[in-house]
Design an enzyme around this catalytic site. Structure first.
Site, PDB file in Angstrom:
ATOM      1  N   CYS A 133      -4.112   5.058   5.218  1.00 16.89           N
ATOM      2  CA  CYS A 133      -2.646   5.141   5.241  1.00 16.89           C
ATOM      3  C   CYS A 133      -2.137   6.576   5.289  1.00 16.89           C
ATOM      4  O   CYS A 133      -0.931   6.807   5.171  1.00 16.89           O
ATOM      5  CB  CYS A 133      -2.049   4.431   4.029  1.00 16.89           C
ATOM      6  N   LYS A 198       3.550  -2.110  -4.685  1.00 13.89           N
ATOM      7  CA  LYS A 198       2.621  -2.752  -3.750  1.00 13.89           C
ATOM      8  C   LYS A 198       1.229  -2.681  -4.360  1.00 13.89           C
ATOM      9  O   LYS A 198       0.712  -1.592  -4.638  1.00 13.89           O
ATOM     10  CB  LYS A 198       2.666  -2.028  -2.409  1.00 13.89           C
ATOM     11  N   LYS A 251       5.138  -6.558  -3.591  1.00 18.29           N
ATOM     12  CA  LYS A 251       4.187  -7.124  -2.633  1.00 18.29           C
ATOM     13  C   LYS A 251       2.810  -7.206  -3.281  1.00 18.29           C
ATOM     14  O   LYS A 251       2.384  -6.189  -3.848  1.00 18.29           O
ATOM     15  CB  LYS A 251       4.141  -6.223  -1.392  1.00 18.29           C
TER      16      LYS A 251
HETATM   17 ZN   LIG Z   1      -0.963   1.545   5.218  1.00 18.88          ZN
END
Ligand SMILES: [Zn+2]
Length: 329
Positions: A133, A198, A251
């Protein structure tokens, strides 16, 4: 015989008649709750089924526009876009390319459809060759270098016409970096929906097929939250609000209803929840096997998420749920 000094309550009085049941229902799904996630790929005339998510497809741009028209016609107010780029590199540079896949998709949708909100997911994992990410040094994801790239990505989505940007990376300080970058460019009116809490969840498995974003090595535990933590979730959400988030998200959704409830109660913010790919895949698979009534469990799962405090949810069931709502209105 009814006894006037009875000592129990008759809850069933409000349950015998279906009209009364409808009148006293506390949580009711509406189409305004729904956000439909969509995956866009390069090429033309492509509608690839995602194997682990029956009913979900990767679309090329012109097919995506058709899909968005159907979504709008069903009465769903918003989509969220995930891009699968032509070229991946170490830096994820297509993420902020004005001619990147998501930027093209936004422009194509906005050209044809003016009454559908386009939200974009802002992260680098779909765009990096290593599937992480952020920007790496060795095997470590660099925080501050990554957030400046995310800010560029968010600005380029908005320049292409995105209505809301939704950073999903879980780097520290990304909401502030994005807010500053948008404001600097004059985009004061564009809201940020932050994936604020998340979790590092096993429920994301099927998504990585759909978005082609599985990491080449390691995992996402250095930035996504530990599944056991809720106090930390509140600190994450608080920080994102302070940094400028307008909508905060939890999430996954279904397995984290306690987190949704606490976030809603503590902050009173517009709160979103993401019913993720694994939640969808489990309901779909059991439904297809005849083990559960898929429609009934779908509606129950979404009602539970709303009852927990979510004002809106991202769900792969959005079209099915809208059809159900249209049928039952
Ligand atoms: Zn990501």
């Amino acid at each position: 015989m009814q006894n006037s000094n009875y000592n129990f309550k008759r809850f069933r009085r409000l349950r015998y008649n279906p009209i009364i049941r409808d009148m006293v229902r506390e949580t009711v799904l509406t189409k305004n709750d729904l956000i439909y996630p969509l995956f866009v790929v390069p090429g033309s005339n492509i509608k690839n089924p995602v194997k682990s998510m029956p009913g979900v497809f990767q679309h090329s741009v012109e097919k995506l526009v058709e899909e968005c028209k159907e979504v709008r016609d069903l009465g769903i107010p918003a989509v969220i876009l995930f891009g699968i780029p032509e070229h991946k590199d170490e830096q994820g540079s297509e993420a902020y390319d004005p001619n990147g896949i998501v930027q093209k998709a936004i422009r194509a949708i906005k050209k044809e459809i003016n009454d559908l909100l386009v939200i974009t997911d802002v992260c680098l994992c779909e765009y990096t060759s290593h599937g992480h990410c952020g920007i790496l040094t060795g095997e470590e994801i660099l925080n501050d270098e990554t957030i400046s790239v995310l800010a560029k990505e968010a600005v380029s989505h908005v320049e292409a016409g995105a209505d809301i940007v939704a950073p999903s990376d879980m780097m520290d300080g990304r909401v502030l970096a994005i807010r500053k970058a948008l404001d600097y460019k004059g985009y004061l009116k564009i809201p940020i929906m932050s994936y604020a809490a998340k979790y590092s969840s096993g429920y994301y498995g099927p998504f990585r097929d759909a978005a082609d974003s599985a990491p080449a090595f390691g995992d996402r535990k250095s930035h996504q939250m530990d599944i056991g933590n809720i106090n930390e979730a509140l600190r994450e959400v608080e920080a994102d609000i302070e940094e400028g988030a307008d909508i905060v998200m939890v999430k996954p959704a279904g397995p984290y209803l306690d987190v949704i409830r606490k976030v809603k109660d503590k902050f009173n913010m517009p709160t979103a929840a993401y019913q993720v790919s694994g939640e969808y895949a489990m309901i779909k698979a059991a439904g297809q096997n005849g083990w559960i009534d898929e429609e009934r469990v779908m509606i129950e799962s979404l009602t539970a998420i709303k009852r927990a405090g979510a004002d809106m949810f991202l769900t792969y069931f959005a079209k099915d749920a809208a059809r159900w709502i249209n049928k039952n209105e």
